[in-house]
Write a protein that holds these residues in place. Sequence first.
Motif, PDB file in Angstrom:
ATOM      1  N   ASN A 207      -0.630   5.730  -7.552  1.00 14.15           N
ATOM      2  CA  ASN A 207      -0.554   4.603  -6.631  1.00 14.15           C
ATOM      3  C   ASN A 207      -0.416   3.304  -7.426  1.00 14.15           C
ATOM      4  OD1 ASN A 207      -3.134   3.842  -7.552  1.00 14.15           O
ATOM      5  ND2 ASN A 207      -4.134   5.089  -5.984  1.00 14.15           N
ATOM      6  N   ARG A 208      -0.223   2.229  -6.712  1.00  9.93           N
ATOM      7  CA  ARG A 208       0.055   0.936  -7.355  1.00  9.93           C
ATOM      8  C   ARG A 208      -1.089   0.491  -8.243  1.00  9.93           C
ATOM      9  NH1 ARG A 208      -0.680  -4.477  -6.267  1.00  9.93           N
ATOM     10  NH2 ARG A 208       1.052  -5.846  -6.885  1.00  9.93           N
ATOM     11  N   ASP A 209      -2.323   0.700  -7.791  1.00 12.33           N
ATOM     12  CA  ASP A 209      -3.485   0.264  -8.570  1.00 12.33           C
ATOM     13  C   ASP A 209      -3.563   0.978  -9.919  1.00 12.33           C
ATOM     14  OD1 ASP A 209      -4.201  -1.478  -6.600  1.00 12.33           O
ATOM     15  OD2 ASP A 209      -5.643  -0.114  -5.636  1.00 12.33           O
ATOM     16  N   LYS A 210      -3.280   2.275  -9.915  1.00  7.01           N
ATOM     17  CA  LYS A 210      -3.336   3.006 -11.182  1.00  7.01           C
ATOM     18  C   LYS A 210      -2.208   2.574 -12.122  1.00  7.01           C
ATOM     19  CE  LYS A 210      -5.795   7.136  -9.652  1.00  7.01           C
ATOM     20  NZ  LYS A 210      -5.768   8.617  -9.536  1.00  7.01           N
ATOM     21  N   VAL A 211      -1.042   2.293 -11.567  1.00  8.25           N
ATOM     22  CA  VAL A 211       0.061   1.792 -12.400  1.00  8.25           C
ATOM     23  C   VAL A 211      -0.321   0.467 -13.042  1.00  8.25           C
ATOM     24  CG1 VAL A 211       2.427   0.908 -12.387  1.00  8.25           C
ATOM     25  CG2 VAL A 211       1.864   2.996 -11.115  1.00  8.25           C
ATOM     26  N   LEU A 212      -0.877  -0.443 -12.215  1.00  8.32           N
ATOM     27  CA  LEU A 212      -1.305  -1.738 -12.734  1.00  8.32           C
ATOM     28  C   LEU A 212      -2.400  -1.587 -13.780  1.00  8.32           C
ATOM     29  CD1 LEU A 212      -1.294  -3.931  -9.487  1.00  8.32           C
ATOM     30  CD2 LEU A 212       0.353  -3.958 -11.370  1.00  8.32           C
ATOM     31  N   TYR A 213      -3.284  -0.594 -13.557  1.00  6.50           N
ATOM     32  CA  TYR A 213      -4.366  -0.340 -14.507  1.00  6.50           C
ATOM     33  C   TYR A 213      -3.793   0.026 -15.881  1.00  6.50           C
ATOM     34  CZ  TYR A 213      -8.064   2.250 -16.904  1.00  6.50           C
ATOM     35  OH  TYR A 213      -8.948   2.707 -17.840  1.00  6.50           O
ATOM     36  N   HIS A 214      -2.831   0.950 -15.883  1.00  9.97           N
ATOM     37  CA  HIS A 214      -2.238   1.361 -17.153  1.00  9.97           C
ATOM     38  C   HIS A 214      -1.382   0.259 -17.770  1.00  9.97           C
ATOM     39  CE1 HIS A 214      -3.677   5.452 -17.214  1.00  9.97           C
ATOM     40  NE2 HIS A 214      -3.259   5.651 -15.966  1.00  9.97           N
ATOM     41  N   LEU A 215      -0.703  -0.524 -16.922  1.00  8.98           N
ATOM     42  CA  LEU A 215       0.063  -1.658 -17.452  1.00  8.98           C
ATOM     43  C   LEU A 215      -0.853  -2.690 -18.108  1.00  8.98           C
ATOM     44  CD1 LEU A 215       2.746  -2.232 -14.632  1.00  8.98           C
ATOM     45  CD2 LEU A 215       3.123  -1.315 -16.937  1.00  8.98           C
ATOM     46  N   ASN A 216      -2.012  -2.924 -17.469  1.00  2.00           N
ATOM     47  CA  ASN A 216      -2.980  -3.860 -18.061  1.00  2.00           C
ATOM     48  C   ASN A 216      -3.523  -3.334 -19.395  1.00  2.00           C
ATOM     49  OD1 ASN A 216      -2.831  -5.889 -16.143  1.00  2.00           O
ATOM     50  ND2 ASN A 216      -4.346  -4.907 -14.803  1.00  2.00           N
ATOM     51  N   LYS A 217      -3.710  -2.002 -19.471  1.00  6.46           N
ATOM     52  CA  LYS A 217      -4.166  -1.422 -20.743  1.00  6.46           C
ATOM     53  C   LYS A 217      -3.112  -1.640 -21.832  1.00  6.46           C
ATOM     54  CE  LYS A 217      -6.482   2.256 -21.304  1.00  6.46           C
ATOM     55  NZ  LYS A 217      -6.919   3.682 -21.374  1.00  6.46           N
ATOM     56  N   ILE A 218      -1.833  -1.472 -21.432  1.00  4.44           N
ATOM     57  CA  ILE A 218      -0.750  -1.702 -22.387  1.00  4.44           C
ATOM     58  C   ILE A 218      -0.736  -3.159 -22.836  1.00  4.44           C
ATOM     59  CG2 ILE A 218       1.772  -1.797 -22.641  1.00  4.44           C
ATOM     60  CD1 ILE A 218       1.910   0.663 -20.802  1.00  4.44           C
ATOM     61  N   LYS A 219      -0.837  -4.083 -21.866  1.00  2.00           N
ATOM     62  CA  LYS A 219      -0.832  -5.509 -22.198  1.00  2.00           C
ATOM     63  C   LYS A 219      -2.016  -5.864 -23.090  1.00  2.00           C
ATOM     64  CE  LYS A 219      -0.104  -8.362 -18.817  1.00  2.00           C
ATOM     65  NZ  LYS A 219      -0.215  -8.956 -17.476  1.00  2.00           N
ATOM     66  N   SER A 220      -3.185  -5.311 -22.772  1.00  2.00           N
ATOM     67  CA  SER A 220      -4.376  -5.580 -23.568  1.00  2.00           C
ATOM     68  C   SER A 220      -4.209  -5.077 -25.003  1.00  2.00           C
ATOM     69  CB  SER A 220      -5.596  -4.928 -22.915  1.00  2.00           C
ATOM     70  OG  SER A 220      -6.749  -5.104 -23.719  1.00  2.00           O
ATOM     71  N   SER A 221      -3.643  -3.874 -25.149  1.00  2.00           N
ATOM     72  CA  SER A 221      -3.433  -3.320 -26.485  1.00  2.00           C
ATOM     73  C   SER A 221      -2.421  -4.146 -27.265  1.00  2.00           C
ATOM     74  CB  SER A 221      -2.963  -1.863 -26.385  1.00  2.00           C
ATOM     75  OG  SER A 221      -3.951  -1.055 -25.786  1.00  2.00           O
ATOM     76  N   VAL A 222      -1.350  -4.563 -26.570  1.00  2.00           N
ATOM     77  CA  VAL A 222      -0.344  -5.399 -27.227  1.00  2.00           C
ATOM     78  C   VAL A 222      -0.957  -6.726 -27.687  1.00  2.00           C
ATOM     79  CG1 VAL A 222       1.789  -6.719 -26.873  1.00  2.00           C
ATOM     80  CG2 VAL A 222       1.629  -4.359 -26.064  1.00  2.00           C
TER      81      VAL A 222
END
Length: 394
Positions: A207-222
């Motif tokens: 769902n959208r929330d899980k996608v955003l969650y993983h995108l935020n993890k990517i942004k945080s790692s970057v």
Amino acid sequence: MENNDLLKAVIENVVDGIIIIDDHGSILTANPSACILFGYGQDELNGKNIGVLMTEHDRPQHQSHIDEYKKTGQARIIGKGREVKALKKDGLVFPARLAVSEVKYLDKILFAGVVHDLNLEKKAEEEQQVYTAKLEAIVEERTGFLKNIVKTLEQAKDEVYNSLLKEKEVNQLKTQFVSVASHEFRTPLSSIQLSASLIEQYYDKLNRDKVLYHLNKIKSSVNYITAILNDFLSVERIESGKLKTELKEVDLNGLMDEIVMQMSLQAKPGQRINYIKDGFNENIMVDDNLLKHCVFNLISNAIKYSGEDGVVEVKTSKNEKQCIISVKDNGIGIPAEDQANLFEPFFRAGNIGTIQGTGLGLNIVKRYVELMHGEISFKSNEKGTTFEISLPVA
């Protein structure tokens, strides 16, 4: 008779001058060498007082010595040799050695003086002194030259030694960089890869929330990787001298309000950042970008090493010469055995556990503060840590 002829031949042909005087100082006879030495003709000296062959300074002294000897028998010049100033007929004074002996002849006391010209010896002595002085000057010059060579060699040795130390430090930093980079980059890169794979594989099912969650993890790692690279670049700019400070008048309270507001967004749940303005309301001369980095780092560390219900206290104060920015936390503290190395590059305290970090942050902060002519210090125990940045007011 033959002995008398021999003695006369010796006296007339001896190199040194021989002069016979009576006890009143009158010259009875002088050999040819004496006449030549003093510039008189043969028999020209006979009957003259011996004083004509002496300088005005020596005449009374010579006669007084003879008179004293006649009265007391104590020899001052009789039977001894001494150096005198002799006077030629033409008035030229020359150095001579005079040896006076007592001679008893026909119940009379006479005195025989042997005069040796010291001109050659004196000239040789002067030449020797000049030569010695030249040698000493040459030796001193060569010694100075050698000292300069030794000094230059010692400086070169020190430079080579310092270069080797610097190269050793650089190699150690490179080794530490590779170690830290390989360790610190691995976790965020793995997180990025995992999140990207999950999004790619389960995009239709997430769902959208899980996608955003993983995108935020990517942004945080970057962002974390970017921060590490920025730290490495900061160290390189400082080491190479490329980093230039731009001091300007800055409203410290306004700058601190901005920093505290931004850092509050990074605080853990339940954490609070309290900003205390202890009567400080003046502008100061600093590089605002460097100061921001320093305070950001200190507050970020306070947040990182404090619990979720921790309190971070940020305070600005002033004394006669300095303004002071302090950041205080009630976190895990810094072990006493680690405190001496806290500002060394790549150093991390032994009690950090799995908390991420490169060990470059405080080293950069210290060097930024020093570039702004300030100082940084800290106090720490098991109840928390307080860092203080002291900056000149003017």
